[in-house]
Design an enzyme around this catalytic site. Structure first.
Site, mmCIF file in Angstrom:
data_model
loop_
_atom_site.group_PDB
_atom_site.id
_atom_site.type_symbol
_atom_site.label_atom_id
_atom_site.label_comp_id
_atom_site.label_asym_id
_atom_site.label_seq_id
_atom_site.Cartn_x
_atom_site.Cartn_y
_atom_site.Cartn_z
ATOM 1 N N SER A 1 -3.705 -9.090 -26.507
ATOM 2 C CA SER A 1 -4.210 -8.981 -27.885
ATOM 3 C C SER A 1 -3.908 -7.575 -28.375
ATOM 4 C CB SER A 1 -5.731 -9.198 -27.866
ATOM 5 O OG SER A 1 -6.314 -8.819 -29.096
ATOM 6 N N TYR B 1 -14.251 -7.385 -24.649
ATOM 7 C CA TYR B 1 -12.960 -8.032 -24.969
ATOM 8 C C TYR B 1 -11.842 -7.017 -24.734
ATOM 9 C CZ TYR B 1 -9.493 -10.809 -27.541
ATOM 10 O OH TYR B 1 -8.380 -11.548 -27.898
HETATM 11 N N1 LIG Z 1 -6.675 -15.703 -32.731
HETATM 12 C C1 LIG Z 1 -6.508 -14.394 -32.675
HETATM 13 O O1 LIG Z 1 -6.708 -13.680 -33.670
HETATM 14 C C2 LIG Z 1 -6.039 -13.743 -31.392
HETATM 15 C C3 LIG Z 1 -5.660 -12.397 -31.440
HETATM 16 C C4 LIG Z 1 -5.272 -11.770 -30.266
HETATM 17 C C5 LIG Z 1 -5.253 -12.458 -29.077
HETATM 18 N N2 LIG Z 1 -5.616 -13.773 -29.049
HETATM 19 C C6 LIG Z 1 -5.619 -14.436 -27.745
HETATM 20 O O2 LIG Z 1 -4.910 -15.650 -27.827
HETATM 21 C C7 LIG Z 1 -5.371 -16.538 -26.810
HETATM 22 C C8 LIG Z 1 -5.558 -17.923 -27.433
HETATM 23 O O3 LIG Z 1 -6.592 -17.840 -28.388
HETATM 24 P P1 LIG Z 1 -6.565 -18.639 -29.773
HETATM 25 O O4 LIG Z 1 -6.625 -17.627 -30.850
HETATM 26 O O5 LIG Z 1 -5.506 -19.640 -29.792
HETATM 27 O O6 LIG Z 1 -8.018 -19.294 -29.723
HETATM 28 P P2 LIG Z 1 -8.517 -20.790 -29.457
HETATM 29 O O7 LIG Z 1 -7.936 -21.714 -30.443
HETATM 30 O O8 LIG Z 1 -10.013 -20.664 -29.390
HETATM 31 O O9 LIG Z 1 -7.920 -21.129 -28.020
HETATM 32 C C9 LIG Z 1 -8.523 -20.727 -26.824
HETATM 33 C C10 LIG Z 1 -8.100 -21.696 -25.747
HETATM 34 O O10 LIG Z 1 -8.644 -21.273 -24.481
HETATM 35 C C11 LIG Z 1 -9.143 -22.419 -23.834
HETATM 36 N N3 LIG Z 1 -10.176 -22.094 -22.860
HETATM 37 C C12 LIG Z 1 -11.312 -21.375 -23.068
HETATM 38 N N4 LIG Z 1 -12.055 -21.354 -21.955
HETATM 39 C C13 LIG Z 1 -11.377 -22.068 -21.016
HETATM 40 C C14 LIG Z 1 -11.626 -22.408 -19.673
HETATM 41 N N5 LIG Z 1 -12.750 -22.016 -19.046
HETATM 42 N N6 LIG Z 1 -10.717 -23.155 -18.999
HETATM 43 C C15 LIG Z 1 -9.593 -23.574 -19.625
HETATM 44 N N7 LIG Z 1 -9.288 -23.278 -20.902
HETATM 45 C C16 LIG Z 1 -10.180 -22.526 -21.593
HETATM 46 C C17 LIG Z 1 -9.687 -23.294 -24.958
HETATM 47 O O11 LIG Z 1 -9.744 -24.656 -24.566
HETATM 48 P P3 LIG Z 1 -11.045 -25.506 -24.186
HETATM 49 O O12 LIG Z 1 -12.185 -24.969 -25.009
HETATM 50 O O13 LIG Z 1 -10.650 -26.913 -24.501
HETATM 51 O O14 LIG Z 1 -11.226 -25.264 -22.706
HETATM 52 C C18 LIG Z 1 -8.607 -23.116 -26.005
HETATM 53 O O15 LIG Z 1 -7.558 -24.028 -25.773
HETATM 54 C C19 LIG Z 1 -6.632 -15.917 -26.233
HETATM 55 O O16 LIG Z 1 -6.340 -15.319 -24.983
HETATM 56 C C20 LIG Z 1 -6.993 -14.850 -27.256
HETATM 57 O O17 LIG Z 1 -7.714 -13.778 -26.689
HETATM 58 C C21 LIG Z 1 -6.007 -14.438 -30.172
#
Ligand SMILES: NC(=O)c1ccc[n+]([C@@H]2O[C@H](COP(=O)([O-])OP(=O)(O)OC[C@H]3O[C@@H](n4cnc5c(N)ncnc54)[C@H](OP(=O)(O)O)[C@@H]3O)[C@@H](O)[C@H]2O)c1
Length: 253
Positions: free
Chosen positions: A149, A162
């Protein structure tokens, strides 16, 4: 480009929504067979249907990867299904923000469990397969992509744990890149800025409101923007390791 990853297989964690879902579809569109991993099985099955309808190949593996045995099993099932593993995208993560004094230590544990330990468990289970794929695969190179991130490169008050997890992902990635350089397992880290996904939704309502307030009026990144970047990383020639990509929305300074 459509068959760039033909003969390869990939595993994407956190593929039930957001960046992971878009990345799985992107890798499938590039010709990889894709194992999609997360806890929400119906979401994964819907994604597999869409990938299959588009002519790709995918399997849904419901798993909570904070459990080491479940992470190991997901990797083993992907290898059983496809016979190999060329690409691991460690994307699953949570972001639970707020001031230290009012924080729930259970939220901290959740972030460490998934953002750090889940990533480590999948990496450890996948590494022998990635090493084998680099030695004998169609591309003679394999990819370990870790989703960090901008919170792994910059900090702000209220995102202390985080930040701790994501800075750790950056450090781990660079250490492993150096360790694995001679094996042709490429290690890459991607650092998204604010992206329109479900990520803020697990925060307390007042924290969600603060996050949305900060993002109000800006044209955020879409999950596909990060999927494009990850697709770029894993389709470089064998001698090119894109170590790190940071992507921010144009409008946010
Ligand atoms: N969105 C942003 O602004 C942003 C910015 C920087 C970095 N990121 C990073 O991008 C990555 C993806 O996030 P996103 O933004 O796409 O958010 P998201 O839509 O909330 O996706 C998060 C994913 O992680 C999975 N997950 C959470 N806990 C889990 C567990 N115990 N076992 C297996 N899967 C799990 C969730 O699936 P289930 O709930 O179905 O398990 C979901 O598929 C993360 O690492 C986040 O830190 C996001």
């Amino acid at each position: 480009m459509a068959d760039t990853l033909a003969g390869c297989s990939a595993l994407v964690t956190g593929a039930s929504s957001g960046i992971g879902e878009a990345t799985a579809a992107q890798l499938a569109s590039l010709g990889a067979r894709v194992a999609v991993v997360a806890r929400r099985k119906e979401r994964l099955e819907g994604l597999v249907e869409r990938i299959t309808a588009a002519g790709g190949s995918a399997v849904a593996l419901a798993a909570d990867i904070t459990e080491e045995a479940a992470a190991q099993q997901a990797v083993a099932q992907a290898v059983d299904q496809f016979g190999r593993l060329d690409i691991l995208v460690n994307n699953a993560g949570v972001m639970l923000l707020g001031p230290t004094a009012q924080a729930s230590t259970a939220d901290w544990k959740r972030m460490v469990d998934i953002n750090v330990l889940g990533l480590l468990y999948c990496t450890h289970a996948a590494l022998p397969h990635l090493t084998a794929a680099a030695a004998d695969g169609p591309r003679r190179v394999a990819d370990l992509v870790n989703v960090s991130s901008i919170g792994g490169r910059t900090v702000r008050p209220g995102s202390q744990v985080y930040n701790l997890t994501k800075w750790g992902v950056g450090a781990l990635s660079e250490s492993m890149r150096q360790e694995l350089a001679g094996t042709h397992v490429r290690v890459s880290v991607i650092e998204p800025g604010p992206t329109r996904t479900e990520l803020p939704d697990t925060n307390r309502p007042e924290i969600q409101a603060q996050i949305r307030g900060r993002q109000e009026g800006f044209d955020l990144l879409e999950a596909q923007d990060l999927a494009d970047a990850i697709g770029y990383m894993v389709t470089r020639p064998r001698h090119v390791n894109v170590n790190e990509i940071m992507v921010r929305p144009t409008e946010i300074a």
